[in-house]
Design an enzyme around this catalytic site. Sequence first.
Site, PDB file in Angstrom:
ATOM      1  N   THR A 188       0.829  -1.200   0.000  1.00 47.06           N
ATOM      2  CA  THR A 188       0.000   0.000   0.000  1.00 47.06           C
ATOM      3  C   THR A 188       0.867   1.254   0.000  1.00 47.06           C
ATOM      4  O   THR A 188       1.860   1.323   0.705  1.00 47.06           O
ATOM      5  CB  THR A 188      -0.859   0.006   1.285  1.00 47.06           C
ATOM      6  OG1 THR A 188      -1.721  -1.121   1.249  1.00 47.06           O
ATOM      7  CG2 THR A 188      -1.677   1.281   1.394  1.00 47.06           C
ATOM      8  N   VAL A 217     -11.999  -5.855   2.755  1.00 47.20           N
ATOM      9  CA  VAL A 217     -11.461  -4.496   2.800  1.00 47.20           C
ATOM     10  C   VAL A 217     -10.578  -4.384   4.029  1.00 47.20           C
ATOM     11  O   VAL A 217     -10.974  -4.789   5.126  1.00 47.20           O
ATOM     12  CB  VAL A 217     -12.594  -3.439   2.866  1.00 47.20           C
ATOM     13  CG1 VAL A 217     -12.007  -2.041   3.069  1.00 47.20           C
ATOM     14  CG2 VAL A 217     -13.440  -3.485   1.600  1.00 47.20           C
ATOM     15  N   GLY A 218      -9.391  -3.855   3.870  1.00 52.40           N
ATOM     16  CA  GLY A 218      -8.477  -3.669   4.991  1.00 52.40           C
ATOM     17  C   GLY A 218      -8.570  -2.277   5.580  1.00 52.40           C
ATOM     18  O   GLY A 218      -9.616  -1.627   5.540  1.00 52.40           O
ATOM     19  N   ASP A 219      -7.451  -1.779   6.082  1.00 50.02           N
ATOM     20  CA  ASP A 219      -7.456  -0.479   6.757  1.00 50.02           C
ATOM     21  C   ASP A 219      -7.334   0.695   5.795  1.00 50.02           C
ATOM     22  O   ASP A 219      -7.714   1.817   6.133  1.00 50.02           O
ATOM     23  CB  ASP A 219      -6.285  -0.413   7.744  1.00 50.02           C
ATOM     24  CG  ASP A 219      -4.942  -0.418   7.035  1.00 50.02           C
ATOM     25  OD1 ASP A 219      -4.703  -1.341   6.240  1.00 50.02           O
ATOM     26  OD2 ASP A 219      -4.127   0.495   7.262  1.00 50.02           O
ATOM     27  N   GLY A 240       0.739  -2.690   5.535  1.00 49.57           N
ATOM     28  CA  GLY A 240       0.863  -4.012   6.140  1.00 49.57           C
ATOM     29  C   GLY A 240      -0.476  -4.722   6.233  1.00 49.57           C
ATOM     30  O   GLY A 240      -1.389  -4.475   5.441  1.00 49.57           O
ATOM     31  N   GLY A 242      -3.840  -5.030   7.147  1.00 49.17           N
ATOM     32  CA  GLY A 242      -4.793  -4.004   7.543  1.00 49.17           C
ATOM     33  C   GLY A 242      -5.705  -4.370   8.685  1.00 49.17           C
ATOM     34  O   GLY A 242      -6.133  -3.506   9.452  1.00 49.17           O
TER      35      GLY A 242
END
Length: 328
Positions: A188, A217-219, A240, A242
């Site tokens: 990211t 969906v991550g952070d 990293g 998330g």
Amino acid sequence: MKRRKFIRNSSTIAAGIISAPILASCKEETAVNLPSKAPTVPIAICTWDFGNATAKAWEVLQEGGSSLDAVHQGVMVEENDLNNNTVGNGGRPDRDGRVTLDACIMDKDGNCGAVLAMQNIANPISVARKVMEETPHVMLAGKGAEQFAYEQGFEKTNLLTEKARQDWLEWKKTSEYKPIINIENHDTIGMLAIDAKGDIAGACTTSGMAYKMAGRVGDSPIIGAGLFIDNEVGGATATGVGEEVVRTVGSFLIVELMRQGKTPQEACEEGVKRIIAKNKDKQDFQIGFIAINKQGETGAYCIHPGFTYRTYTKDGHVNNPSQSYLNG
């Protein structure tokens, strides 16, 4: 309804409800104790060794552009790089072969916009900015985000490159889902910038974990987790795994620690240690934070060695190794 009109109407209502004594009390509680030395601005920083992205952001800043334009144009460089398999066009797909993109952006006034699990649009950061500026919302997801993008004039694009497709077909032979620490030394891209006026903005964009479950969906597009900006204090962004950043609302935590008087470096270290404390028996994943305060001081910290971050100031363009919690 345009966002500015929506906010103006909401603010008028709120002004009639909140009393002056309460506002004064809130101001006292959020007082910021910042260093007194001359600020290092303008400045652009980003996660990993994305030198082309920080170079573009610096170009915008040098021409007198805003920090918002700098981070927007900076991260777009990586969204458009087909050789970057973790961001934008050319990103690796989910386990069903679909490329879904996430992004968010935040300006000096606390306005923000995000898109989640969006397909067929090459520049999610630009759509996120449109969400911020053209709607009363903060997040649009999936088909809704894609439809909004078409309404705003974005073109439909096949994001699955031949290389990414071949990688996915190779992965399907084992279908083993195990993210590798620091794989290809990039991930990211999160970017923070301060312009000549001293205003801070941030942006974050990703194609997410390769071969993730559909809809994951991550952070990265979550305000407060993958990115947070407070123009009185500073900003932070993450990279990293998330899920671990979301569980600690990592970027917001780091900005609040800076509000309490910690340096960006101290705040990033505390952010990582909070994650470690929640994973005492599990350290086989990477998290990296970067942060910047109002003075242009920077910090970075990660779990495993190998994470780096780019800085661009009048003193030069440098890829900096981050300090790490583990040293092996």
